[in-house]
Scaffold this motif. Structure first.
Motif, PDB file in Angstrom:
ATOM      1  N   LEU A  38     -27.012  32.741   2.873  1.00  0.00           N
ATOM      2  CA  LEU A  38     -25.549  32.661   2.828  1.00  0.00           C
ATOM      3  C   LEU A  38     -25.091  31.389   3.522  1.00  0.00           C
ATOM      4  CD1 LEU A  38     -24.619  36.353   3.681  1.00  0.00           C
ATOM      5  CD2 LEU A  38     -25.058  35.320   1.449  1.00  0.00           C
ATOM      6  N   THR A  39     -24.006  30.821   3.013  1.00  0.00           N
ATOM      7  CA  THR A  39     -23.511  29.536   3.488  1.00  0.00           C
ATOM      8  C   THR A  39     -22.211  29.694   4.270  1.00  0.00           C
ATOM      9  OG1 THR A  39     -22.316  29.182   1.418  1.00  0.00           O
ATOM     10  CG2 THR A  39     -24.576  28.317   1.543  1.00  0.00           C
ATOM     11  N   VAL A  40     -21.962  28.744   5.140  1.00  0.00           N
ATOM     12  CA  VAL A  40     -20.777  28.795   5.992  1.00  0.00           C
ATOM     13  C   VAL A  40     -19.604  28.099   5.299  1.00  0.00           C
ATOM     14  CG1 VAL A  40     -21.461  26.736   7.298  1.00  0.00           C
ATOM     15  CG2 VAL A  40     -19.902  28.369   8.324  1.00  0.00           C
ATOM     16  N   SER A  41     -18.450  28.790   5.285  1.00  0.00           N
ATOM     17  CA  SER A  41     -17.251  28.189   4.696  1.00  0.00           C
ATOM     18  C   SER A  41     -16.256  27.768   5.762  1.00  0.00           C
ATOM     19  CB  SER A  41     -16.567  29.156   3.730  1.00  0.00           C
ATOM     20  OG  SER A  41     -16.027  30.268   4.419  1.00  0.00           O
ATOM     21  N   ALA A  42     -16.283  28.446   6.899  1.00  0.00           N
ATOM     22  CA  ALA A  42     -15.348  28.114   7.981  1.00  0.00           C
ATOM     23  C   ALA A  42     -15.950  28.543   9.315  1.00  0.00           C
ATOM     24  CB  ALA A  42     -14.010  28.819   7.767  1.00  0.00           C
ATOM     25  N   ILE A  43     -15.586  27.795  10.352  1.00  0.00           N
ATOM     26  CA  ILE A  43     -15.965  28.145  11.715  1.00  0.00           C
ATOM     27  C   ILE A  43     -14.681  28.157  12.538  1.00  0.00           C
ATOM     28  CG2 ILE A  43     -17.261  27.463  13.765  1.00  0.00           C
ATOM     29  CD1 ILE A  43     -19.365  26.250  11.919  1.00  0.00           C
ATOM     30  N   GLU A  65      -8.606  30.000  15.672  1.00  0.00           N
ATOM     31  CA  GLU A  65      -8.211  28.627  15.335  1.00  0.00           C
ATOM     32  C   GLU A  65      -9.368  27.996  14.577  1.00  0.00           C
ATOM     33  OE1 GLU A  65      -5.660  26.388  16.865  1.00  0.00           O
ATOM     34  OE2 GLU A  65      -4.539  28.109  17.634  1.00  0.00           O
ATOM     35  N   PRO A  66      -9.115  27.458  13.371  1.00  0.00           N
ATOM     36  CA  PRO A  66     -10.211  26.822  12.640  1.00  0.00           C
ATOM     37  C   PRO A  66     -10.712  25.570  13.366  1.00  0.00           C
ATOM     38  CG  PRO A  66      -8.139  26.610  11.432  1.00  0.00           C
ATOM     39  CD  PRO A  66      -7.853  27.416  12.653  1.00  0.00           C
ATOM     40  N   VAL A  67     -12.028  25.414  13.376  1.00  0.00           N
ATOM     41  CA  VAL A  67     -12.630  24.200  13.917  1.00  0.00           C
ATOM     42  C   VAL A  67     -12.632  23.181  12.778  1.00  0.00           C
ATOM     43  CG1 VAL A  67     -14.712  23.173  14.918  1.00  0.00           C
ATOM     44  CG2 VAL A  67     -14.078  25.528  15.506  1.00  0.00           C
ATOM     45  N   PRO A  68     -12.062  21.995  12.989  1.00  0.00           N
ATOM     46  CA  PRO A  68     -12.016  21.014  11.899  1.00  0.00           C
ATOM     47  C   PRO A  68     -13.385  20.376  11.643  1.00  0.00           C
ATOM     48  CG  PRO A  68     -11.071  20.084  13.895  1.00  0.00           C
ATOM     49  CD  PRO A  68     -11.409  21.513  14.208  1.00  0.00           C
ATOM     50  N   THR A  69     -13.564  19.912  10.428  1.00  0.00           N
ATOM     51  CA  THR A  69     -14.765  19.155  10.075  1.00  0.00           C
ATOM     52  C   THR A  69     -14.410  17.677  10.041  1.00  0.00           C
ATOM     53  OG1 THR A  69     -14.315  19.326   7.708  1.00  0.00           O
ATOM     54  CG2 THR A  69     -15.741  21.017   8.674  1.00  0.00           C
ATOM     55  N   GLU A  70     -15.450  16.868  10.145  1.00  0.00           N
ATOM     56  CA  GLU A  70     -15.261  15.424  10.047  1.00  0.00           C
ATOM     57  C   GLU A  70     -16.275  14.866   9.064  1.00  0.00           C
ATOM     58  OE1 GLU A  70     -15.244  13.332  13.751  1.00  0.00           O
ATOM     59  OE2 GLU A  70     -13.976  14.838  14.715  1.00  0.00           O
ATOM     60  N   LEU A  71     -15.826  13.933   8.217  1.00  0.00           N
ATOM     61  CA  LEU A  71     -16.739  13.256   7.308  1.00  0.00           C
ATOM     62  C   LEU A  71     -17.512  12.201   8.087  1.00  0.00           C
ATOM     63  CD1 LEU A  71     -14.407  12.701   4.205  1.00  0.00           C
ATOM     64  CD2 LEU A  71     -16.098  14.516   4.562  1.00  0.00           C
ATOM     65  N   ASP A  76     -18.491  10.829   1.596  1.00  0.00           N
ATOM     66  CA  ASP A  76     -19.030  12.187   1.693  1.00  0.00           C
ATOM     67  C   ASP A  76     -18.078  13.204   1.084  1.00  0.00           C
ATOM     68  OD1 ASP A  76     -21.295  11.310   2.955  1.00  0.00           O
ATOM     69  OD2 ASP A  76     -20.675  11.943   4.962  1.00  0.00           O
ATOM     70  N   GLU A  77     -18.670  14.185   0.417  1.00  0.00           N
ATOM     71  CA  GLU A  77     -17.879  15.272  -0.161  1.00  0.00           C
ATOM     72  C   GLU A  77     -17.629  16.382   0.866  1.00  0.00           C
ATOM     73  OE1 GLU A  77     -18.117  18.338  -3.957  1.00  0.00           O
ATOM     74  OE2 GLU A  77     -19.515  16.681  -3.829  1.00  0.00           O
ATOM     75  N   PHE A  78     -18.580  16.569   1.780  1.00  0.00           N
ATOM     76  CA  PHE A  78     -18.484  17.636   2.760  1.00  0.00           C
ATOM     77  C   PHE A  78     -18.561  17.069   4.171  1.00  0.00           C
ATOM     78  CE2 PHE A  78     -20.451  19.512  -1.031  1.00  0.00           C
ATOM     79  CZ  PHE A  78     -19.488  20.460  -1.332  1.00  0.00           C
ATOM     80  N   GLY A  79     -17.814  17.710   5.069  1.00  0.00           N
ATOM     81  CA  GLY A  79     -17.788  17.283   6.453  1.00  0.00           C
ATOM     82  C   GLY A  79     -18.722  18.097   7.331  1.00  0.00           C
ATOM     83  N   TRP A  80     -18.710  17.755   8.606  1.00  0.00           N
ATOM     84  CA  TRP A  80     -19.567  18.397   9.598  1.00  0.00           C
ATOM     85  C   TRP A  80     -18.713  19.012  10.694  1.00  0.00           C
ATOM     86  CZ3 TRP A  80     -25.039  18.197   9.824  1.00  0.00           C
ATOM     87  CH2 TRP A  80     -25.632  17.426   8.818  1.00  0.00           C
ATOM     88  N   TRP A  81     -19.152  20.165  11.180  1.00  0.00           N
ATOM     89  CA  TRP A  81     -18.596  20.736  12.396  1.00  0.00           C
ATOM     90  C   TRP A  81     -19.459  20.235  13.544  1.00  0.00           C
ATOM     91  CZ3 TRP A  81     -19.036  24.267   8.198  1.00  0.00           C
ATOM     92  CH2 TRP A  81     -17.822  24.743   7.711  1.00  0.00           C
ATOM     93  N   ASP A  82     -18.845  19.666  14.552  1.00  0.00           N
ATOM     94  CA  ASP A  82     -19.554  19.192  15.736  1.00  0.00           C
ATOM     95  C   ASP A  82     -19.219  20.180  16.855  1.00  0.00           C
ATOM     96  OD1 ASP A  82     -20.995  17.741  17.534  1.00  0.00           O
ATOM     97  OD2 ASP A  82     -19.666  16.004  17.540  1.00  0.00           O
ATOM     98  N   LEU A  83     -20.107  21.136  17.078  1.00  0.00           N
ATOM     99  CA  LEU A  83     -19.832  22.251  17.978  1.00  0.00           C
ATOM    100  C   LEU A  83     -20.443  22.014  19.353  1.00  0.00           C
ATOM    101  CD1 LEU A  83     -20.699  25.137  15.482  1.00  0.00           C
ATOM    102  CD2 LEU A  83     -18.451  24.099  15.917  1.00  0.00           C
ATOM    103  N   ASP A  84     -19.644  22.156  20.385  1.00  0.00           N
ATOM    104  CA  ASP A  84     -20.156  22.153  21.753  1.00  0.00           C
ATOM    105  C   ASP A  84     -20.813  23.504  22.001  1.00  0.00           C
ATOM    106  OD1 ASP A  84     -19.104  19.616  22.302  1.00  0.00           O
ATOM    107  OD2 ASP A  84     -17.157  20.469  22.907  1.00  0.00           O
TER     108      ASP A  84
END
Length: 161
Positions: A38-43, A65-71, A76-84
């Motif tokens: 299963l894939t992640v759609s939101a964090i 609160e949604p964690v934003p993604t960054e390209l 890039d078509e998809f971004g990354w979540w940079d999680l502490d």
């Protein structure tokens, strides 16, 4: 599998498992002998507390609160979540159709090996939001990354794995 068991029984179970999961991002990659990834759609981060009581009269959802993604690159078509390091909540892209039997949702080994984890839970009718723990060093997760695997409970209890 025992010597006198039906060799097609496992493939039938795998097919019924795959048929129970809807909205797959890329079926050939997600469906395998070990289950369905299963894939992640939101964090989300928990921004305000939920409430849980004995009788359910005071039950209240937490504020997320949604964690934003960054390209990483403009193309890039998809971004990354940079999680502490810390606690988050994951929502999957996929959802469950009609289930005959409950399934087990577990973290992928690839998530565990990179300092992330979520609980293993039994699912019956829907995929819940799942708490995600990230080790102190942090974790980067790309949109649509495979973070969880759904497996048949009969495969879990009967396989010895």
């Amino acid at each position: 599998m025992s010597i006198d068991s039906d060799p097609d029984a496992d493939s039938t179970a795998d097919e019924s498992l795959a048929a129970a999961v809807e909205n797959l991002v890329h079926e050939p990659t997600q469906i395998h002998d070990g289950g369905v990834d299963l894939t992640v759609s939101a964090i989300y981060e928990v921004a305000g507390p939920g409430r849980l009581d004995f009788g359910g009269d005071e039950l209240e959802d937490a504020d997320f609160e949604p964690v934003p993604t960054e390209l990483r690159n403009p193309d890039d078509e998809f971004g990354w979540w940079d999680l502490d390091g810390g606690q988050y909540v994951v929502q999957h892209n996929e959802f469950l159709g009609d289930l005959e039997d409950p399934l087990q949702l577990q973290p992928r080994n690839e998530l565990l090996a990179r300092g992330g984890s979520h609980p293993t839970v039994q699912v019956r009718s829907h995929l819940p939001l799942v708490p995600l723990s990230v080790a102190d060093g942090g974790l980067q997760i790309k949109e649509n990354a495979r973070v969880s695997t759904l497996v048949s409970l009969s495969n879990v209890s009967g396989s010895g794995r």
